[in-house]
Design a protein around this motif. Structure first.
Motif, PDB file in Angstrom:
ATOM      1  N   ARG A  32       0.837  -1.213   0.000  1.00 44.15           N
ATOM      2  CA  ARG A  32       0.000   0.000   0.000  1.00 44.15           C
ATOM      3  C   ARG A  32       0.867   1.256   0.000  1.00 44.15           C
ATOM      4  NH1 ARG A  32      -3.888  -2.467   4.661  1.00 44.15           N
ATOM      5  NH2 ARG A  32      -5.039  -3.931   3.330  1.00 44.15           N
ATOM      6  N   THR A  35       2.268   1.738  -3.467  1.00 49.11           N
ATOM      7  CA  THR A  35       1.190   2.207  -4.352  1.00 49.11           C
ATOM      8  C   THR A  35       0.925   3.691  -4.129  1.00 49.11           C
ATOM      9  OG1 THR A  35       0.166   0.017  -4.416  1.00 49.11           O
ATOM     10  CG2 THR A  35      -1.235   1.891  -4.983  1.00 49.11           C
ATOM     11  N   GLU A  36       0.956   4.123  -2.878  1.00 47.36           N
ATOM     12  CA  GLU A  36       0.768   5.542  -2.557  1.00 47.36           C
ATOM     13  C   GLU A  36       1.871   6.403  -3.177  1.00 47.36           C
ATOM     14  OE1 GLU A  36       1.061   8.433   1.410  1.00 47.36           O
ATOM     15  OE2 GLU A  36       0.789   6.278   1.655  1.00 47.36           O
ATOM     16  N   ARG A  39       1.923   5.257  -7.461  1.00 48.97           N
ATOM     17  CA  ARG A  39       0.622   5.269  -8.142  1.00 48.97           C
ATOM     18  C   ARG A  39       0.707   4.538  -9.485  1.00 48.97           C
ATOM     19  NH1 ARG A  39       1.718  10.320  -6.670  1.00 48.97           N
ATOM     20  NH2 ARG A  39       1.620  11.247  -8.748  1.00 48.97           N
TER      21      ARG A  39
END
Length: 271
Positions: A32, A35-36, A39
């Motif tokens: 996560r 991904t942050e 992106r």
């Protein structure tokens, strides 16, 4: 201080705990975070939960920086050739100031404890803050220029650009590396008569000569903003750095460090 003590001090200064992770729940938190930061296209994450699980289980390096229960930085790396000497750091990211430095020092301590002598990773040679971090803050040095290393990349930071990289090599036992890991950034010697092989004029790259005891290769102030706001200028910088820095390195020149917004390169004939 030992590498482990240097890593502990760096983590304490930014208020985090850095440790290896090994559960699916922890790998999900790392996924996560990445991904942050990047992106990415959902089909092309920097690293998957399954791969982190496999790397960790096989004795490789997967670690995270925790602020309480929150993951604010993480890194995944794997053992590389020559066997018993090298760790290759595939991805490292952080969302708090100082955490990336703490992670890299933890990674160095992990490698030294296992008898490894160097850590390698790739980075975009155009990103000025990364060049400063890698060369000055850590004391690593680029040893190979890699044009279009990853091919087209589908994430928010790299989309629309060519994926040139340099291979940074962190030689863990060198004195200047130990100094950098004690909080004293490494600054290379710039000899008298150094020439501007690539300079900036009104935000654009201007090529110069390479006939001197050292060649200075400037970088754009913010290539990520250029990709978004002025893709033509970003492309001009990409090709200029590829031609000048990449050309010098291909001819045997050695990057000796980062100074005043760019690279210091010593041509092969002067080594």
């Amino acid at each position: 201080m030992t590498p482990g003590e240097q890593a502990r001090v760096a983590a304490e200064r930014c208020g985090v705990t850095v440790r290896e992770v090994g559960t699916i729940a922890e790998f999900l938190l790392v996924h996560r975070l990445f991904t942050e930061i990047w992106r990415p296209d959902p089909s092309n994450p920097p690293v998957t939960v399954e791969l982190m699980r496999a790397l960790s289980h096989a004795g490789n390096y997967v670690a995270a920086a925790f602020q309480g229960d929150r993951v604010v930085g993480a890194s995944a790396a794997f053992l590389a050739a020559p066997a018993g000497e090298v760790l290759h750091s595939h991805v490292t990211g952080a969302v708090r100031r100082g955490v990336g430095y703490a992670l890299k020092l933890h990674q160095r301590a992990w490698a030294v404890a296992r008898g490894l002598t160097r850590i390698t990773w790739t980075y975009d040679p155009l990103v000025r803050r990364n060049a400063y971090f890698n060369l000055a803050k850590l004391g690593a040095l680029p040893e190979e220029y890699l044009p279009e290393f990853y091919g087209p990349m589908a994430d928010a930071l790299n989309a629309g650009d060519e994926s040139d990289r340099v291979l940074a090599v962190w030689r863990l036992g060198l004195p200047h590396v130990a100094e950098a890991c004690s909080g004293r950034p490494y600054r290379p010697e710039v000899p008298d008569g150094a020439v501007a092989g690539l300079a900036a004029r009104d935000g654009r790259p201007v090529r110069g000569g390479t006939d001197g005891p050292a060649v200075l290769v400037a970088l754009p102030e913010d290539v990520e903003a250029l990709r978004r706001d002025d893709p033509g200028t970003a492309k001009a910088w990409r090709h200029a750095v590829r031609d000048v820095l990449g050309g010098l390195m291909a001819s045997g020149a050695r990057v000796t460090g980062y100074e005043d917004g760019g690279y210091v390169v010593v041509p092969a004939r002067d080594r």
